[in-house]
Design an enzyme around this catalytic site. Sequence first.
Site, PDB file in Angstrom:
ATOM      1  N   HIS A 105    -117.418 -16.772-110.877  1.00  0.00           N
ATOM      2  CA  HIS A 105    -118.916 -16.498-111.118  1.00  0.00           C
ATOM      3  C   HIS A 105    -119.149 -14.985-110.729  1.00  0.00           C
ATOM      4  O   HIS A 105    -118.341 -14.390-109.921  1.00  0.00           O
ATOM      5  CB  HIS A 105    -119.529 -17.391-110.274  1.00  0.00           C
ATOM      6  CG  HIS A 105    -119.716 -17.387-108.960  1.00  0.00           C
ATOM      7  ND1 HIS A 105    -118.564 -17.660-108.209  1.00  0.00           N
ATOM      8  CD2 HIS A 105    -120.682 -16.863-108.107  1.00  0.00           C
ATOM      9  CE1 HIS A 105    -118.821 -17.420-107.032  1.00  0.00           C
ATOM     10  NE2 HIS A 105    -119.998 -17.030-106.958  1.00  0.00           N
ATOM     11  N   ASP A 107    -122.509 -13.583-108.473  1.00  0.00           N
ATOM     12  CA  ASP A 107    -123.570 -13.908-107.959  1.00  0.00           C
ATOM     13  C   ASP A 107    -125.003 -13.698-108.761  1.00  0.00           C
ATOM     14  O   ASP A 107    -125.241 -12.416-109.076  1.00  0.00           O
ATOM     15  CB  ASP A 107    -123.698 -13.362-106.343  1.00  0.00           C
ATOM     16  CG  ASP A 107    -122.821 -13.844-105.504  1.00  0.00           C
ATOM     17  OD1 ASP A 107    -122.033 -14.897-105.856  1.00  0.00           O
ATOM     18  OD2 ASP A 107    -122.309 -13.399-104.575  1.00  0.00           O
ATOM     19  N   HIS A 269    -115.959 -13.419-108.557  1.00  0.00           N
ATOM     20  CA  HIS A 269    -115.233 -13.963-107.594  1.00  0.00           C
ATOM     21  C   HIS A 269    -114.803 -15.415-107.701  1.00  0.00           C
ATOM     22  O   HIS A 269    -115.799 -16.189-108.496  1.00  0.00           O
ATOM     23  CB  HIS A 269    -115.655 -13.304-106.174  1.00  0.00           C
ATOM     24  CG  HIS A 269    -117.042 -13.722-105.947  1.00  0.00           C
ATOM     25  ND1 HIS A 269    -118.079 -12.853-106.284  1.00  0.00           N
ATOM     26  CD2 HIS A 269    -117.653 -14.636-105.004  1.00  0.00           C
ATOM     27  CE1 HIS A 269    -119.009 -13.452-106.102  1.00  0.00           C
ATOM     28  NE2 HIS A 269    -119.084 -14.492-105.183  1.00  0.00           N
ATOM     29  N   ARG A 285    -124.293 -14.528 -95.882  1.00  0.00           N
ATOM     30  CA  ARG A 285    -124.295 -13.855 -97.065  1.00  0.00           C
ATOM     31  C   ARG A 285    -125.769 -13.217 -97.250  1.00  0.00           C
ATOM     32  O   ARG A 285    -126.595 -14.213 -97.131  1.00  0.00           O
ATOM     33  CB  ARG A 285    -123.847 -14.639 -98.241  1.00  0.00           C
ATOM     34  CG  ARG A 285    -123.617 -13.493 -99.325  1.00  0.00           C
ATOM     35  CD  ARG A 285    -123.599 -14.148-100.839  1.00  0.00           C
ATOM     36  NE  ARG A 285    -124.531 -14.560-101.498  1.00  0.00           N
ATOM     37  CZ  ARG A 285    -124.554 -15.393-102.664  1.00  0.00           C
ATOM     38  NH1 ARG A 285    -123.392 -15.861-103.038  1.00  0.00           N
ATOM     39  NH2 ARG A 285    -125.500 -15.485-103.152  1.00  0.00           N
TER      40      ARG A 285
HETATM   41  C1  SIN Z   1    -119.624 -16.945-102.937  1.00  0.00           C
HETATM   42  O1  SIN Z   1    -119.413 -17.050-104.072  1.00  0.00           O
HETATM   43  O2  SIN Z   1    -120.357 -15.972-102.556  1.00  0.00           O
HETATM   44  C2  SIN Z   1    -118.748 -17.389-101.727  1.00  0.00           C
HETATM   45  C3  SIN Z   1    -117.416 -16.638-101.596  1.00  0.00           C
HETATM   46  C4  SIN Z   1    -116.800 -17.301-100.488  1.00  0.00           C
HETATM   47  O3  SIN Z   1    -117.229 -18.095 -99.846  1.00  0.00           O
HETATM   48  O4  SIN Z   1    -115.601 -16.877-100.412  1.00  0.00           O
END
Ligand code: SIN
Length: 297
Positions: A105, A107, A269, A285
């Site tokens: 996906h 973000d 990612h 985050r």
């Molecule tokens: C995310 O999708 O922002 C999380 C990525 C992660 O936890 O490695």
Amino acid sequence: MIDITPLDEPLGAEITGLDLSRPLSDEEFVNLESALHDRALLIVRDQQQTAPEQHIAFSRRFGDLEVHVQGSFLLPGFPEIYRISNCIDEDGKPLGLAEAGRVWHTDLSYMAEPSRCSLLHALEVPQDDTGNPLGDTVFANTRIAYAALPDSTKQQIADLRALHRYGYIYDRINAVSKPGRQGLKPLSEAQKNRVPPCIHPIVIAHPFTDAPILFVNDGTTEKIVDIPEAEGGPLLEQLCQHAIKPDFTYRHRWRVGDLLIWDNIQTQHLAIDDYWLPQRRYMQRTTVKGGKVRAAA
Ligand code: SIN
């Protein structure tokens, strides 16, 4: 002295010597920003001592910050920080969303104004019995993925648009969730109203470099809207699979103190699910707002 070393990978650069306890000069910031646009992912090492206030202040250099729709996973006192974690508190309540990112996906691609970039700070990294890190994150460079498409496909998708929806990634993650995991609770009506579905061009122009980007992903892109589903479904699947080919990806093995910055406009990612309690993973985050995306010329 900040040092920027490009990885020998399709994306990524390692940043050392950055001290987030002091303000960055404009020149230092411009160097970091241009490395982000060029390499799409920056790996800032050794941020064990970086506090939430410093994480937020640094993130704000890139723009205003989002407050994530998952209110229960925000860091108390710091609504700009969204917690991604499999850890639980003394009452058994999850500290963060454990299963964020379990499918490919981008973000906030489901927002009318998708995020510019995310900054994820690793505070606890799970390990296997021999001390190897678990819970890697794989990144794909969707700028070079677009460039590698055949000309015929570029022509085919030039004017097409796709629908992105937050609830869609919920279903996708729950479908791959392993037994015993937290799973994602259904979104409330108020949460759904905050993130209504939206439509974006499939090929967008990067807002800072103008480079054409392939802007569809397996997690949040539900369908292509300008052609019949019988044609659009297979095309979407083909584009999503193309974007994550090994030629365009880099797998990050986390170290405690890493702070990763990724350019959401030109990456996707995937968070690897290969650990669970008592192996603890705790990440924080911030997510930087972006503007409305525009079709590539
Ligand atoms: C995310 O999708 O922002 C999380 C990525 C992660 O936890 O490695």
